[in-house]
Structure formats: C-alpha cells, structure tokens
Design an enzyme around this catalytic site. Structure first.
Site, PDB file in Angstrom:
ATOM      1  N   SER A 786       0.809  -1.217   0.000  1.00 19.17           N
ATOM      2  CA  SER A 786       0.000   0.000   0.000  1.00 19.17           C
ATOM      3  C   SER A 786       0.842   1.265   0.000  1.00 19.17           C
ATOM      4  CB  SER A 786      -0.926   0.008   1.231  1.00 19.17           C
ATOM      5  OG  SER A 786      -0.164  -0.009   2.419  1.00 19.17           O
ATOM      6  N   LYS A 829      -6.940   3.003   8.337  1.00 21.02           N
ATOM      7  CA  LYS A 829      -6.058   4.049   7.830  1.00 21.02           C
ATOM      8  C   LYS A 829      -6.707   5.429   7.945  1.00 21.02           C
ATOM      9  CE  LYS A 829      -3.726   0.860   4.657  1.00 21.02           C
ATOM     10  NZ  LYS A 829      -3.499   0.458   3.255  1.00 21.02           N
TER      11      LYS A 829
END
Length: 882
Positions: A786, A829
């Site tokens: 990511s 996140k």
C-alpha cells in the site's frame, strides 16, 4: 376377572376397560369403585352385625344367606381365593354363593309397582343375579333409596351416559337398566348409605317422572326367553366361553377346577353370558351393549368377543410379568455373587472401599446418558477394572478414564434463550457502536431460533487488541443463556492441547476442548478460541490442523479426542474465534470461519465508551462512586490524542484508571469530593503528553509524503522521505523495508523515468543522481502492498523540489503504467489520518465501497479523494501554482 369389588357393587373391572384401576368410593352420590374386596365383605358383615337394631338399619329377610356378588366368587379371575383372608373366613360369617344350575335359586320375577325410584350409577353396569354393595351419597340418590325402602324395596338402576355429570337427568341415563331389590342398608357416619342390592331383571324405561326430590320411572321388564335343549351353535359358543375363561384363569395363575365346575354346570346361554359379563373387565359402553341385548345367543356372542380381547391382554400381562420376574431373578443372582466376591476378598485381605467405588462409578456411568458405543467401551473398561488389583498403576489409569467418561456432559444441554429483542438490548448495554457486528450476531441468533438444527458458521472476530472481541463473546453467551469459557490459543504448539494425549502416556489428559466441556457441565456452551492467529507448530504437531475438525460443522459431530478414543458431539457448541490479523491463519482453517472485522473506534466512539463504560468502571474499581470523579469531554479527548495511540481501548482505560487512583489517594488522605479534573491536574497526574503530532506542520519539505499503513494494532501515518544526491543512479532504501515495499519503490522509480518529460523532471536523473529512500522508525519492520502511491509522490516531490500538502495523507499501490490499485484496511487508515489531524486523504477509486463501513461523523472530518491513476493524484498532492 376379579373378586375385588367396586364400591358400586360390581366386581373390579366390570363395566371398566382393562387398564382401569380401582378408585376410592364416591362421595357425590354415585356408585364408584372401592379399593379392595374387603370393603364389600366389610359392608356385608357390618350390615349382618347391626341387623335391625341400629337406627336407620333395615334387615330384609331373604330365603338364603346373602353374599356380596354371588357369581363373583365363582369367577374369581384376578386373585386366588385362598390368598385373601376374607375368603378363608368361617362359612357362617360368609354366605355361600347360589347354585347357578338350580332354577329355584334364581330370584323369581316379582310383580313390580307402576313406578320405581331410579338410582343413577356412574361407571358400572349391573347384571341379573348379582348381589353387590353400593355407596350412596348424592341427595337425590339417598331419597330414592329411602323411597324404595319405604315401599316395595325395588329400585331401577340406570347407568349414566357421561360419568362426569353430577346431577343427571333423564336424558343423561341409558334407557335399559336393571331392577334390583334392596336386601340390607346401613347408614354411614358421613350421612352416606351403604346398601346391599340384588339384580332381579333387565328392564327398559318407558317414561321418566319426578318423585319427591328424586327420579322415578315406569319400566318394562325384559324376561329371559324360555329355551329348549341347547343347539349345536349354542353349545359351541358356551364351550368357547368356558375355554376362554379357563385360559384367562390359567394365565393369571388361579386354580380353575372349582370355577370351571360352576361354569360347566350352567347350560343356559343367557345366564352364562350374564355370569361371565358380571366379572369381566369391559368398558361401560361394551357392558351396556351386553345388558341391552335380550337375545341370549347374541349376548353370549358379545361376551365371547370380550373374552378374546381379555385373553390377549392377559397373555401380554403374563409375558411382561415373566420378563420382570426373570430380570429380578438375575438381579438377585448378581447380588449374591457380588456378596460372595466381597467375602472372598475379605478372606484374602484385600477388603477396602474398592467395591463401593466401583459401584459408585457404575452408577455414575448409568446416569451420564452415554451413547451406545461409548457405553459399550465403558462397560468393557469396567470389567477390566473389576478384574485388576486396585493398587496397580493400570487400574488407576482405567479408573481415571472412566471418571472422565462419567463426568462429561453427554446428554446435558443448556436451554437456549433466543429472544432477539433482549439480545439486542444486551449487546447495546455491553458495547457501544459496532453496528454491523451486532447485526451479524443478531442474524446468527435469529437463524438459530427459526432453525435450531442449523449448524451455522464459525464466527471469527478479527481486529486490533482492545476493540472488544472477547467481551462480544461473553455478551453472546449472556444473550443466549449459555455458559461461556475462553480458551487461549496464543503460543500453543502441541497438537495434544487440542486432541488430548494417548492414555499410554504418563499424565495423559484430554484436550482443552473436552476439559472445558467438563468444567462447564453442558454440551452447548459458547467457547471462545482466543488468539487463533498466534498458534505455532513444531515437532509436537500442528494445533491448527487439529482445529480443522473442531471447527468444521460437517465433522465435529463425531470429534475424537485421543484420550477418550470415542466420538464426542461438538455440533451443539458455539465456537467463536478471535484474531488480530488473518495473514498468519492457515488458509484451510480460515476457510472454515466467517470473518467479522472490528477495525477500531473513532474519536467520538472512544469518547462515548469512556464516558459510558470506562470511567464508571475504573471509579468503582478504585473505591470511588461515579459522582465523585468528573472528567470533562475535552480532557478525555486530550487523553485519547496525547496519551494513547491505538485502535482499541486498553491504554485509554489504563490512563483513566491512573486518574482514578490519583483521586482515590486524595480521598484517602482526607480531601472531600467531588473531584473535577482540570487540564492542569491532567498533566500533573499523567505527565506530559506522550505523542506529539509532528504531522501537523504548516509545510512539508520537498521529498516528504505522508502515507497510511495498516498494523495489527490499528492504522498508522508514516513519513516517506526521498533525498536525491549527485551520483551514478544508485538507490538506497532504509527503514527496515520488506520486499513488497522495496518493489513498490522500484516501481515508483521506473514510472518516474518512463514519464520524466511529462512530469517535468530531467530524463537522465537516474544517471546523474543517487536516490535514498527512507521510512523513519527504522527499528520497526514495515511491509505491505500500500506504499506505492506514497513512494511516487515523495519521489516526484524530491525531483521537482515541490512540497506535498501537509494536510494530505494517502494509500494505494501502483503499476508501471501508473494505475492505482486497491488496498485493504481503509477504515483503520482513515481513523489514523483523522487522529493525526489530516484534512484530506487519497484512496484508490476501487476502495470507495469500503467507505460504507466508516461512520458518517468520521467522514465529515476528512475529505476523501478517490483516484484511479497517478495523473489524478498529482493535482491533489501539490498545491496549485507550484
């Protein structure tokens, strides 16, 4: 057939089905069954003893001694006459039954009055020639008896159609009954009457009337037709009736010689039918049908049908008694043999409590409800134990094994309380937020309520520590009314912890699953397998492989523990697993579970939980009441942002507990409450804030970008730094980067080189410059797919000298052509970005579906920008005009 007499005068069973038992005399005026024949004998003796001397006693002279049930004694089909003391009395006290062959012995048909008093009876049918006692208690019945005694002494006895009717009228009585003569009467202390009557003739009621408080009737007698010598058919039916009667007597172990002599001496089919019917166990409806039948041949045919049924019942009864007797004989034999064994052992000096222990163990196994094959194994081990010396080591092993079998809940189940509304209330009481998780739990309970046989999935709660995974399991157990137990799997490396040890090993024990079931004493608890992602494996086996059978609904109905070595049904157990991350769970094991993610809590959720749960609980644990300590919401938020940095709540509860301890000390030193925490007191109690948001800088230096990462403990904001230096195209990567992140960095460099002119950078930068890519906090390993978007942004910022916006964070993976690929952990996140004060976040466009799991109040605090290509990202990352 029997010589026990109902209190209405009929022999036990007359007018009753074969399964009916004797009942107490009726006190409501009808004639019911008495307990024993002794009451009948007592009634006769009482009447004979008192004669006409007592007040209200009437002595009716008769041509011969009266006996309760003349023909009853001749057909004693239920008991042996000699066994009853009443039958062995002095003949002077007990009159002799009449000779059924003597025509002068039968009562001659009298001339009856125009109207006769009617005596209703409930559950008996009276036949001709019967002499029987009756208890009379109802007012109308007493008046009917008094009227008969004051008149001709004749009564019309009619059976009720419905024995539950207490005040029968004409429509409640059968029209066909029996005219009887009252022979004796005795008044009882409770104002009831005991009368002795004799059947005179069948009769049919022509019309009912009403006397002085009782029913009367005009009756038509039904005399027996005169018959000539018996025909062949009549002789055959009479022989059949005698033979069936003899069978019944034989099956019941009654001497038949005297009784059969009486039956053989009766040549009249009608009288033989009445004689047998009066002593035969029948339903009232069947007995009434025989009474109403005026044709002797037809009546004898009906009696034969009833005899056939009675033979079948008597045969089955004899068979059951024989089986019971055989079982009793075997039990007695076993008892004597055991006593002999005990005596032998005492002589050998081996006496002790071993026999008692073995007997207790046997009884425990019998009460345990073992399945058939398990019981077979238990009996085998019991026989082995009985033949062993009690002090041998093998006997101890076998005894322990049998104790385990006896104590396991083979047949014990908790009753499920599947009230969905109440379960929802319990979940809301115990947990704040987690709407989707609660909905899935309520769906699970709803399916179990509608289909109890449903196997259902194995739920696995996955999320960071402290988000309430274990407490959710406790809430489920409380909502269902089941027992709960937690089994920690963290660090487990021995397969025997799940499957148990073989009994050949010293100190062998069953596995943790079976041990928990024994402790809970129920076969359908809620078992929480905690930390399933931290199971290890070594030379002792792989516990995760053993869990495959435990957690498979298609297999766990016959789970085999190595110690028990017999199948145990785990299908009723509700298994709930917890994990911090799913990557370390083997794919085969993960496939058997339904994963429910619990990513973490927002600031608002943490604030509400702290206010509603954590602060009252910590105040109580530290000796304070919730009113004595007050923490404003602003200070709780400050604790969340400055003193904790987690997705869960454990550190937050520790900090609140620390505050409560400081306040508790002040109270113990004598200060008076309530205590309100101020900002100054907060820093004094907890010290300086541990976390400072360095991300909130007004501007970032060129070459720095803020990325988002997922960890087992929640989301994190990471700095990605790129520094270009003069060189020959070398690339250095530091910060404990994993292979996946290194590949993301290489992809970012290749993309920049391929699009150098369009991006406004020198095409030959890779030949003139060395690049150093660094991710701070180098002591912490980092890896994951990511970081590609963040790598590209930091690289372009370093090469162009343009700074990235300081309020922007991002996540996503890239390809060499610049496409942005979706990643996981979006909620965690974004939670991390909001906690660090970020205003904007860039996510892959394909991750827009994950925003459904994020609370709306959280999305209002940060602006989400979905991108599908790097070209879409650049205008967002770099301020306009640069």
């Amino acid at each position: 057939m029997t010589d026990d007499i109902y209190d209405d005068g009929t022999p036990k069973g007359a007018g009753k089905p074969a399964s009916t038992t004797a009942t107490k005399p009726s006190t409501d005026g009808t004639d019911r069954q008495d307990d024993t024949a002794d009451d009948t004998e007592g009634a006769v003796s009482d009447i004979q003893a008192t004669g006409a001397a007592g007040s209200g006693d009437i002595d009716v002279p008769v041509s011969r001694p009266a006996r309760a049930g003349d023909d009853t004694h001749a057909l004693d089909f239920d008991d042996v006459a000699g066994d009853d003391p009443a039958h062995s009395a002095d003949p002077a006290d007990s009159p002799v039954p009449p000779d059924p062959t003597d025509p002068t012995d039968s009562p001659e048909l009298p001339v009856l009055p125009d109207e006769l008093p009617v005596l209703p009876v409930r559950d008996v049918v009276v036949f001709n020639y019967m002499i029987l006692p009756l208890f009379v208690g109802r007012e109308k019945s007493v008046q009917a008896v008094d009227a008969a005694l004051n008149g001709s002494r004749y009564l019309m006895i009619c059976t009720q159609r419905d024995e539950s009717v207490d005040d029968p009228g004409p429509e409640d009585l059968h029209a066909t009954g029996t005219v009887v003569m009252i022979m004796r009467m005795l008044k009882m202390p409770d104002n009831r009457l005991k009368v002795l009557v004799q059947g005179i003739s069948r009769a049919r009621v022509q019309s009912f009337g009403v006397g002085d408080g009782y029913l009367t009737a005009r009756v038509e007698t039904l005399p027996e037709p005169e018959l000539g010598p018996p025909t062949v058919e009549q002789e055959a039916m009479m022989r059949a009736a005698r033979e069936q009667s003899e069978k019944i007597l034989s099956l019941r172990g009654i001497a038949t010689s005297d009784i059969m002599a009486v039956l053989n001496s009766v040549d009249d089919p009608g009288r033989l039918a009445d004689l047998i019917a009066a002593n035969l166990r029948m339903k009232v409806s069947d007995a009434q049908a025989i009474l109403e039948c005026t044709d002797p041949d037809a009546r004898l045919r009906l009696v034969n049908e009833q005899l056939v049924k009675e033979v079948e019942v008597a045969s089955m009864q004899a068979k059951i008694q024989s089986m019971a007797r055989e079982g009793m004989d075997k039990a007695q034999k076993d008892y004597f043999l055991r006593e002999q064994m005990k005596a032998i052992r005492r002589e050998l000096g081996e006496s002790g409590n071993e026999d008692e222990e073995l007997e207790d163990l046997t009884r425990s196994l019998e009460r345990a409800g073992l399945p058939r094959e398990v019981r077979k194994e238990a009996d085998k081990q019991l026989r082995r134990l009985a033949s062993m010396h009690p002090d041998s080591s093998e006997a101890t092993v076998v005894r322990t094994y049998l104790e385990w079998l006896a104590e396991l809940p083979w047949a014990k189940l908790s009753r499920d309380r599947l009230d969905i509304n109440k379960a929802k209330v319990i979940l809301d009481e115990d947990h704040h937020g987690l709407a989707k998780v609660k909905d899935r739990i309520l769906e699970y309970l709803s399916v179990r309520k509608l289909n109890p046989k449903s196997k259902g999935p194995i739920l696995c709660f996955a999320g960071p520590p402290g988000v309430g995974k274990t407490s959710l399991g406790r809430s489920i157990a409380r909502a269902m009314g089941r027992k709960f137990q937690r089994i920690s799997l963290g660090g487990m490396r021995d397969e025997a912890e799940i499957r148990g040890h073989r009994r050949t090993y010293i100190g062998a024990m069953p596995g943790r699953i079976v041990q928990s079931l024994k402790q809970l004493a129920t076969r359908n608890p809620v078992l929480m397998l905690d930390e399933i992602d931290k199971i290890g494996s070594d030379f002792r086996g792989d516990p995760s492989s053993a869990l495959l059978e435990v957690l498979d609904p298609e297999q766990n109905f016959s789970f085999s523990d190595h110690y028990l070595n017999v199948p145990f049904d785990l299908s009723k157990v509700m298994f709930i697993c917890t994990a911090n991350q799913l990557d370390t769970i083997p794919a085969a094991l993960r496939d058997r579970m339904e994963v429910i993610s619990i990513p973490g809590y927002t600031m608002q959720e943490k604030l509400a939980i702290a206010r509603r749960y954590l602060l009252p609980r910590q105040a109580k644990e530290n000796g304070l009441s919730p009113r004595e300590v007050t923490v404003p919401d602003a200070l709780i938020e400050r604790i969340i942002t400055g003193y904790t940095r987690e997705a869960g709540l454990r550190n937050l509860e520790r900090e609140i507990g620390s505050l409560c301890r400081k306040v508790a000390r002040r109270k113990a030193e004598g200060e008076k409450g309530p205590f309100r925490i101020t900002p100054r007191m907060l820093e004094k109690f907890l010290g300086a804030p541990r976390f400072i948001d360095e991300e909130k800088e007004a501007e970032l230096l060129p070459g720095v970008a803020l990325g988002l990462a997922w960890t087992p403990y929640g989301g994190e904001v990471l700095h990605v730094e790129v520094t270009p230096m003069k060189g020959k195209g070398g690339v250095t990567m530091t910060g404990q980067l994993g292979d996946v992140m290194k590949e993301s960095a290489q992809a970012a460099i290749s993309y920049a080189r391929s699009r150098a002119e369009r991006l406004g950078i020198e095409p030959d930068f890779s030949e003139k410059l060395d690049l150093h890519i660094h991710v701070p906090a180098g002591a912490t390993p980092k890896d994951g797919p990511s970081a590609g978007v963040t790598m590209v942004t930091a690289l372009l910022s370093a090469l162009t000298g343009k700074p990235v916006r300081s309020d922007l964070c991002m996540t996503g993976e890239i390809t060499l052509r610049g496409r942005v690929l979706p990643v996981g952990g979006i909620k965690e996140k974004i939670l991390a970005g909001v906690a660090r004060g970020m205003q904007h976040v860039i996510i892959p466009r394909q991750n827009m579906k994950d925003l459904e799991d994020i609370p709306a109040d959280l999305l209002r605090r940060i602006e989400v920008h979905p991108v599908a290509h790097i070209d879409d990202l650049l205008p967002l990352a770099f301020p306009k005009g640069e």
